[in-house]
Design a protein around this motif. Structure first.
Motif, mmCIF file in Angstrom:
data_model
loop_
_atom_site.group_PDB
_atom_site.id
_atom_site.type_symbol
_atom_site.label_atom_id
_atom_site.label_comp_id
_atom_site.label_asym_id
_atom_site.label_seq_id
_atom_site.Cartn_x
_atom_site.Cartn_y
_atom_site.Cartn_z
ATOM 1 N N ILE A 1 7.707 -11.186 -0.052
ATOM 2 C CA ILE A 1 8.504 -10.416 -1.017
ATOM 3 C C ILE A 1 7.989 -8.979 -1.120
ATOM 4 C CG2 ILE A 1 8.779 -10.108 -3.519
ATOM 5 C CD1 ILE A 1 10.901 -11.852 -2.643
ATOM 6 N N LEU B 1 8.001 -0.923 -8.907
ATOM 7 C CA LEU B 1 7.059 -2.009 -8.644
ATOM 8 C C LEU B 1 5.854 -1.526 -7.843
ATOM 9 C CD1 LEU B 1 9.640 -4.776 -7.713
ATOM 10 C CD2 LEU B 1 8.579 -4.317 -9.914
ATOM 11 N N ARG B 2 6.022 -0.348 -7.227
ATOM 12 C CA ARG B 2 4.921 0.164 -6.422
ATOM 13 C C ARG B 2 3.776 0.619 -7.312
ATOM 14 N NH1 ARG B 2 5.740 2.067 -1.328
ATOM 15 N NH2 ARG B 2 4.357 3.827 -1.644
ATOM 16 N N TYR B 3 2.613 0.542 -6.755
ATOM 17 C CA TYR B 3 1.455 1.140 -7.417
ATOM 18 C C TYR B 3 1.101 2.416 -6.676
ATOM 19 C CZ TYR B 3 0.586 -3.350 -9.739
ATOM 20 O OH TYR B 3 0.681 -4.486 -10.501
ATOM 21 N N TYR C 1 -2.197 0.076 -0.990
ATOM 22 C CA TYR C 1 -2.743 -0.231 -2.315
ATOM 23 C C TYR C 1 -1.813 -1.185 -3.073
ATOM 24 C CZ TYR C 1 -4.738 0.453 -6.955
ATOM 25 O OH TYR C 1 -5.293 0.251 -8.185
ATOM 26 N N THR C 2 -0.508 -0.969 -2.928
ATOM 27 C CA THR C 2 0.462 -1.843 -3.592
ATOM 28 C C THR C 2 0.336 -3.279 -3.077
ATOM 29 O OG1 THR C 2 2.007 -0.023 -3.909
ATOM 30 C CG2 THR C 2 2.920 -2.247 -3.992
ATOM 31 N N ARG D 1 -2.829 -4.817 -4.433
ATOM 32 C CA ARG D 1 -2.718 -5.171 -5.854
ATOM 33 C C ARG D 1 -1.992 -6.498 -6.035
ATOM 34 N NH1 ARG D 1 -3.676 -1.542 -10.244
ATOM 35 N NH2 ARG D 1 -2.927 -3.303 -11.466
ATOM 36 N N PHE D 2 -0.926 -6.688 -5.257
ATOM 37 C CA PHE D 2 -0.157 -7.923 -5.403
ATOM 38 C C PHE D 2 -0.889 -9.116 -4.790
ATOM 39 C CE2 PHE D 2 3.477 -5.159 -6.367
ATOM 40 C CZ PHE D 2 4.003 -5.845 -7.447
ATOM 41 N N ILE E 1 6.463 -11.640 -9.712
ATOM 42 C CA ILE E 1 6.077 -11.646 -8.296
ATOM 43 C C ILE E 1 4.647 -12.163 -8.153
ATOM 44 C CG2 ILE E 1 5.634 -10.181 -6.286
ATOM 45 C CD1 ILE E 1 7.881 -8.326 -7.394
ATOM 46 N N GLU E 2 3.792 -11.734 -9.073
ATOM 47 C CA GLU E 2 2.386 -12.149 -8.986
ATOM 48 C C GLU E 2 2.218 -13.656 -9.115
ATOM 49 O OE1 GLU E 2 0.196 -9.944 -11.847
ATOM 50 O OE2 GLU E 2 0.044 -8.159 -10.556
ATOM 51 N N ALA F 1 -1.951 4.632 -5.354
ATOM 52 C CA ALA F 1 -3.384 4.495 -5.125
ATOM 53 C C ALA F 1 -4.110 5.500 -6.006
ATOM 54 C CB ALA F 1 -3.700 4.762 -3.655
ATOM 55 N N ARG G 1 6.852 -7.383 -11.967
ATOM 56 C CA ARG G 1 5.570 -7.465 -11.275
ATOM 57 C C ARG G 1 4.870 -8.785 -11.586
ATOM 58 N NH1 ARG G 1 2.911 -1.506 -12.379
ATOM 59 N NH2 ARG G 1 3.644 -0.485 -10.483
ATOM 60 N N LEU H 1 -9.815 6.616 -5.016
ATOM 61 C CA LEU H 1 -9.791 5.808 -3.798
ATOM 62 C C LEU H 1 -9.467 6.685 -2.588
ATOM 63 C CD1 LEU H 1 -9.834 3.058 -2.333
ATOM 64 C CD2 LEU H 1 -7.432 2.777 -2.975
#
Lengths: 205, 251
Positions: free
Chosen positions: A156, B55-57, A48-49, A52-53, A145-146, B59, A142, B63
């Motif tokens: 990265i 920085l992690r999301y 998921y991370t 998202r990025f 990075i985006e 879930a 974030r 989901l």
């Protein structure tokens, strides 16, 4: 192996994971689902991370991750590929690329050293201010990075957040390790310059 | 080595992906080049800042549910650790690694791989036998002095109980035929063995997560100590443990 394709199978995985993934058929589907849940679902947050990025949007990331896990499950029996995590990430990356480009593979620069490094904050003054007002380091990082171009953003995220080794990153983005190294070096340089630019602006205002 | 080369290879050094020979070459260049030294400091700082930021999301729950619902229903519960272990053979892993044919220059050397295997074996031994703990205490000031005279260096012992990792003791073990301090923590029902093996002169290296035989391992080098945290804990929580530990030892 194919870059634009969907599932790259051509890598060797540690024996324990291959044995697990491709156990003798004939068992009922529940066993496969259980194995899949045990081996793949722990990587859900990582997947998921990355989504998202790569997609920069929560609902697109939802869709991509779901598609990734369902594809992965369909091909789980035949998975002779890399260890489960890089295998999932490679599938996810392909799903994300297809989503971004309307099913056309993105044209990536052949040699990353040819890519012109643009100052990330050229047109983003307001964003920089906004970031400083919020004083939220994680959020600011974030955002930085985006703003990296796709091929630098993904290395990265795979390295710093998903914690993959160079070898696994090479598997996911389907390039030699040398390319991983040069992209990562460029990506960190761009990120550092952007970071310094934001901090500099903060001090001068 | 020139600056261009160093500018690429210093990242592999920071990431713990460089073999010893190249690591020395990069360090020698950085030691004599002010510009590159500053670059490397910047990148190390940035990596640390990124490690400390979240920085992690996560879930979203919906989901996870949606994916689970779409999978065929099976028995509840998880595949047992034993099932994972049954499929494992050390020789096959070595063969698979050899067959992957990676660029020699950036591969962590075979030594590191071998020691990774040793770390996991030692972890397993500690759980199967009676030798998990030599000195049982939740007090860092009891455990740390216990290593005096048993090791050349004083291992960093920090109490992370407040952060959710309970300090339960320490023991002396062996890695690579050398004595190593092991600090033992517990998270719920999971044991974390933190191996501290003196490696004088080694440059600091950022953490790398690995997994072997279904166990997660986080390896980093700091202040001349090789640190290996190993556990059946999931990778996220083991990473969190490593970060909390690093943060506590830097205070």
């Amino acid at each position: 192996m194919s870059v634009g394709g969907v599932e790259p199978y051509a890598f060797r995985a540690p024996e324990h994971e291959r044995v697990m993934a491709g156990s003798p058929s004939g068992k009922h589907d529940g066993g496969k689902a259980e194995r899949f849940k045990a081996l793949a679902l722990p990587h859900l947050d990582d997947a998921y991370t990355l989504a998202r990025f790569l997609l920069r949007n929560a609902s697109d990331a939802d869709d991509a991750v779901q598609e990734c896990f369902l594809r992965a499950f369909r091909h789980f029996d035949s998975q002779r590929g890399p260890a489960v995590k890089p295998w999932l990430m490679a599938i996810l990356r392909n799903v994300c690329r297809a989503a971004r480009s309307g099913n056309r593979p993105l044209a990536l620069a052949e040699d990353s050293s040819e890519v012109e490094v643009k100052p990330l904050w050229r047109d983003a003054d307001s964003t920089a201010e906004e970031l400083l007002v919020r004083q939220d380091n994680s959020d600011a990082m974030r955002r930085l990075i985006e703003q990296l171009p796709d091929e630098f953003r993904e290395v990265i995220v795979l390295r710093e957040i998903n914690d993959l080794s160079y070898r696994d990153i090479a598997t996911v983005i389907d390039t030699p390790i040398g390319t991983v190294m040069s992209r990562l070096a460029r990506a960190r340089t761009m990120l550092r310059d952007a970071w310094i630019a934001v901090e500099g602006k903060g001090r001068s205002t | 080595m020139n600056c261009d080369e160093a500018n690429i290879l210093m990242h592999a050094l920071i990431d713990g992906e460089l073999d010893a020979g190249n690591a020395r070459a990069v360090e020698a260049h950085v030691g004599s080049c002010v510009t590159c030294a500053k670059q490397m400091r910047d990148f190390r700082d940035m990596r640390r800042a990124m490690g400390a930021a979240s920085l992690r999301y996560r879930a979203p729950e919906h989901l996870r549910r949606r994916i689970e619902e779409k999978l065929p229903a099976g028995r509840t519960g998880h595949a047992s650790r034993r099932a994972v272990l049954q499929g494992f053979s050390v020789g096959a892993v070595a063969t698979a690694l050899a067959a992957s044919g990676v660029v020699a220059i950036v591969m962590r050397n075979d030594d590191q791989r071998r020691i990774l295997g040793e770390v996991v074996s030692a972890h397993l031994r500690s759980l199967q036998g009676q030798h998990l703990i030599d000195v049982q205490s939740s007090d860092q000031h009891t455990i740390k002095p216990w290593f005096n005279g048993r090791l050349d260096v004083a291992p960093p012992v920090v109490d992370l109980t407040a952060q959710g990792f309970t300090l339960i003791g320490g023991r002396l073990d062996y890695l690579d035929a050398k004595p190593a301090a092991v600090i033992v923590y517990r998270r719920r029902v999971h044991v974390i063995n933190l191996f501290c093996s003196p490696s004088p002169g080694e440059a600091d290296r950022g953490a790398v997560m690995e997994s072997l035989q279904g166990y997660n391992v986080r390896h980093w080098i700091e202040n001349g100590l090789d640190l290996w945290a190993v556990s059946d804990l999931n990778a996220d929580e083991l990473k969190e443990f490593g970060q909390k530990f690093e943060a506590a030892t830097r205070k």
